[in-house]
Design an enzyme around this catalytic site. Structure first.
Site, PDB file in Angstrom:
ATOM      1  N   ARG A   1      17.464 -25.710  -5.407  1.00 18.42           N
ATOM      2  CA  ARG A   1      18.070 -26.055  -6.699  1.00 18.42           C
ATOM      3  C   ARG A   1      17.010 -26.205  -7.783  1.00 18.42           C
ATOM      4  NH1 ARG A   1      20.888 -29.463  -3.270  1.00 18.42           N
ATOM      5  NH2 ARG A   1      19.518 -31.189  -3.840  1.00 18.42           N
TER       6      ARG A   1
ATOM      7  N   LYS B   1      32.401 -21.664   4.296  1.00 20.41           N
ATOM      8  CA  LYS B   1      33.648 -21.736   5.054  1.00 20.41           C
ATOM      9  C   LYS B   1      34.661 -22.532   4.245  1.00 20.41           C
ATOM     10  CE  LYS B   1      31.616 -21.402   9.677  1.00 20.41           C
ATOM     11  NZ  LYS B   1      31.485 -22.044  11.014  1.00 20.41           N
TER      12      LYS B   1
ATOM     13  N   GLY C   1      32.547 -18.746  12.930  1.00 20.02           N
ATOM     14  CA  GLY C   1      32.277 -19.182  14.298  1.00 20.02           C
ATOM     15  C   GLY C   1      31.480 -20.469  14.359  1.00 20.02           C
TER      16      GLY C   1
ATOM     17  N   LYS D   1      40.138 -24.044  10.778  1.00 22.12           N
ATOM     18  CA  LYS D   1      39.271 -24.958  11.529  1.00 22.12           C
ATOM     19  C   LYS D   1      38.938 -26.195  10.719  1.00 22.12           C
ATOM     20  CE  LYS D   1      35.127 -24.956  11.036  1.00 22.12           C
ATOM     21  NZ  LYS D   1      34.070 -25.758  10.349  1.00 22.12           N
TER      22      LYS D   1
ATOM     23  N   ASP E   1      35.437 -22.334  16.980  1.00 20.33           N
ATOM     24  CA  ASP E   1      34.813 -23.160  15.943  1.00 20.33           C
ATOM     25  C   ASP E   1      35.482 -24.532  15.853  1.00 20.33           C
ATOM     26  OD1 ASP E   1      33.063 -23.811  13.961  1.00 20.33           O
ATOM     27  OD2 ASP E   1      33.877 -22.453  12.458  1.00 20.33           O
TER      28      ASP E   1
ATOM     29  N   SER F   1      29.404 -33.688  12.697  1.00 20.98           N
ATOM     30  CA  SER F   1      30.252 -32.836  11.866  1.00 20.98           C
ATOM     31  C   SER F   1      30.732 -33.583  10.622  1.00 20.98           C
ATOM     32  CB  SER F   1      31.472 -32.361  12.672  1.00 20.98           C
ATOM     33  OG  SER F   1      32.448 -31.797  11.823  1.00 20.98           O
TER      34      SER F   1
ATOM     35  N   ASN G   1      33.102 -32.561   8.573  1.00 22.96           N
ATOM     36  CA  ASN G   1      34.560 -32.510   8.516  1.00 22.96           C
ATOM     37  C   ASN G   1      35.188 -33.555   9.431  1.00 22.96           C
ATOM     38  OD1 ASN G   1      34.965 -30.317   6.640  1.00 22.96           O
ATOM     39  ND2 ASN G   1      34.152 -28.964   8.220  1.00 22.96           N
TER      40      ASN G   1
ATOM     41  N   GLU H   1      33.705 -29.315   3.539  1.00 23.89           N
ATOM     42  CA  GLU H   1      34.523 -28.236   2.996  1.00 23.89           C
ATOM     43  C   GLU H   1      36.017 -28.516   3.124  1.00 23.89           C
ATOM     44  OE1 GLU H   1      33.597 -25.744   1.288  1.00 23.89           O
ATOM     45  OE2 GLU H   1      31.806 -24.746   2.045  1.00 23.89           O
TER      46      GLU H   1
END
Length: 560
Positions: free
Chosen positions: A262, A336, A364, A418, A469, A479, A481, A506
């Site tokens: 960045r 994703k 994946g 996923k 996934d 993770s 998520n 995401e």
């Protein structure tokens, strides 16, 4: 005619080697055919030849790429003397064809293995002062960039001491369509001869090293003719965990990588530390990786651009670099999810705004640290067959196991499924594993319907890009998520979840955009819509989960 048939029936393929060694071409037959064939080839294929006058007299190795059955004959028209070339042994099973080709200078080779018999024949021809054609790729590569060479050409150059002339052939791959041979334009370009010291019984390593010096000269002629270059350089946009991991994988495969950060300060921190301590600590940055600010990346000169930013950041990233990406560059998108504000799939969004030759997507189970330390099985999705082959070779050289598909829509929507299913299962987990499985399964099924409506395939969802996934995300302790789902299940609003994670999950952005996509397609997706209301603060997690219980009970009653 009886002669060649009896020859093939009564003797093994070695007879062709013996005949080539003792007698060479059938002189009357060779020159009779050449008188008519040479002008026909020159005129019909509008053969353009450059540099063929540099081929030295005496024994010489003509090392060429291989695109078509036409290549040996095109090369033969450039030489004032007969040439000898290796042909796959299967051709010699036909008695007449085998005899005729042998008379014209062909001798058999067993592809895919070390064929000492063919090498011995080639060496004897070179000792006799003949010209021998060898195709280091070992087979025809009809499309895209050149293939990887086998080390046989290096071994032959060392054992014989003969000069090697690098040659590129372009256009011959378009000549044949079924049984029809079309009058396409064929180009050949010859490079300056290369010489190597003669070595008796060179080691495989030494033969490989010499091959690695010959092949770039063939690639140089190929690129001069306008051929597609191999992937040598890459620019990765995004110096987070996935971007850093992608840079390490590409550097392992031998590419020179610019890692776009960045800010210049972030790039300097990475250069000084030799690692990305903030996102991927303990993973050293290889010498082939050069951290720099995105604004300083030379996009026009790289072969591959990797976009490793969250979907929410794709519009800004593409807006900054889109006009700077060259038309001969390829793009790999690792994002994703769906791109705001319309919920476009990542590769479609990029393809509409970047002048790249092709765009691909990576799906994946590929959690960054494990991919570097233990390897990973990923899904490479693109409709461009040339890029598919190139990227697969590069990613496998970098330590990944690669499945490929042309179902780009299915792979990218499987990633969305996923993300949303992982969020749902983690939110429901405190209420029991059964409810967590039901929430994830229903959302996964709803997104599957969306994929089918947009041309995706069920097998993509059933494979690594979808269920594979999902399992990896559900099991991964780090993770984002999964952690986001746990916080949503605990009652935190979406904005507070993002602040608590301090990283992008995401799934938080994917679920609302999936809702828009369902509405556009007219698909009833009650579980995903309920999760969207939870994220918007309109319902509680308990209300949403209770609705899933009621739905399950209603369906069970109907089934009974």
């Amino acid at each position: 005619m009886a002669g060649p048939r009896r020859l093939a029936r009564t003797r093994p393929l070695a007879v062709y080697h013996e005949r080539t060694r003792r007698r060479g071409v059938n002189t009357p037959l060779y020159w009779s055919i050449r008188v008519f064939a040479k002008p026909a080839i020159l005129l019909y294929f509008r053969l353009a030849r450059r540099g063929h006058g540099m081929v030295p007299r005496g024994g010489v190795i003509l090392a060429s790429n291989h695109r078509s059955f036409l290549d040996p004959f095109a090369l033969g028209t450039c030489m004032p003397r007969p040439i000898y070339f290796m042909a796959k042994q299967e051709i010699f099973k036909n008695p007449f064809v085998g005899w005729l080709l042998n008379c014209m200078g062909a001798f058999p080779v067993r592809r895919g293995e070390s064929d000492d018999e063919a090498t011995r024949t080639a060496s004897m021809l070179l000792e006799r002062g003949e010209a021998v054609v060898i195709f280091p790729e070992g087979t025809r590569i009809r499309r895209g960039s050149l293939g990887r060479p086998h080390r046989g050409v290096g071994r032959l150059a060392l054992e014989s001491g003969a000069p090697v002339v690098p040659i590129a052939v372009s256009g011959s791959e378009h000549a044949r369509r079924g049984w029809r041979v079309r009058p396409v334009r064929v180009h050949l370009r010859f490079g300056a001869p290369l010489t190597f010291p003669r070595v008796e019984s060179p080691s495989p390593f030494l033969a490989g090293e010499v091959t690695e010096r010959i092949w770039p000269c063939v690639e140089l002629q190929w690129e001069w003719l306008g051929g597609l270059p191999p992937l040598r350089t890459a620019a990765v946009v995004g110096a987070g965990s996935m971007g850093t991991a992608a840079a390490v994988v590409l550097a392992r495969a031998g590419l020179e990588v610019q890692l776009g950060c960045r800010t210049a300060d972030q790039a300097e921190t990475l250069r000084a530390a030799g690692e990305n301590a903030a996102y991927l600590p303990g993973v050293p940055l290889a010498d082939g990786i050069r951290p720099c600010a995105v604004r300083d990346v030379e996009f026009a000169g790289v072969d591959l651009v990797v976009l490793a930013v969250p979907c929410s950041a794709l519009p800004a990233a593409v807006g900054e670099i889109g006009a700077r990406v060259g038309e001969r560059s390829a793009v790999l998108v690792t994002s994703k999810g769906l791109v705001p504000p319309l919920g476009t799939t990542p590769s479609a969004f990029v393809a509409e705004r970047v002048r790249a030759r092709a765009v691909s997507s990576l799906a994946g189970p590929a959690h960054a640290r494990e991919a570097i330390e233990l390897g990973a099985s990923v899904v490479l999705a693109t409709r461009n067959a040339d890029l598919l082959r190139q990227l697969r070779e590069v990613l496998e050289a970098g330590g990944l196991t690669v499945d490929t598909t042309d179902d780009v829509t299915g792979a990218e929507l499987a990633s969305c499924a996923k993300n949303a299913a992982a969020l749902a299962s983690a939110a429901a987990a405190p209420r029991g594993a059964n409810l967590a499985g039901a929430a994830a399964g229903r959302i996964f099924s709803e997104v599957h319907q969306l994929a089918l409506a947009n041309g995706g395939r069920s097998e993509t969802f059933a494979g690594l890009a979808g269920t594979g996934d999902l399992v990896a995300t559900a099991l991964a302790e780090g993770s984002r998520n999964r952690r986001a789902g746990e916080l949503v299940g605990a009652g935190l609003p979406a904005g507070a979840v993002e602040a608590a994670l301090d990283q992008t999950a995401e799934s938080l952005a994917t679920v609302p955009l999936l809702g828009l996509a369902f509405e556009r397609e007219g698909i009833d997706a009650p579980v995903t819509a309920g999760l969207r209301r939870v994220l918007d603060g309109d319902d509680s997690a308990d209300q949403w989960l209770e609705s899933i219980r009621r739905t399950a009970g209603t369906r069970a009653s109907r089934a009974a």
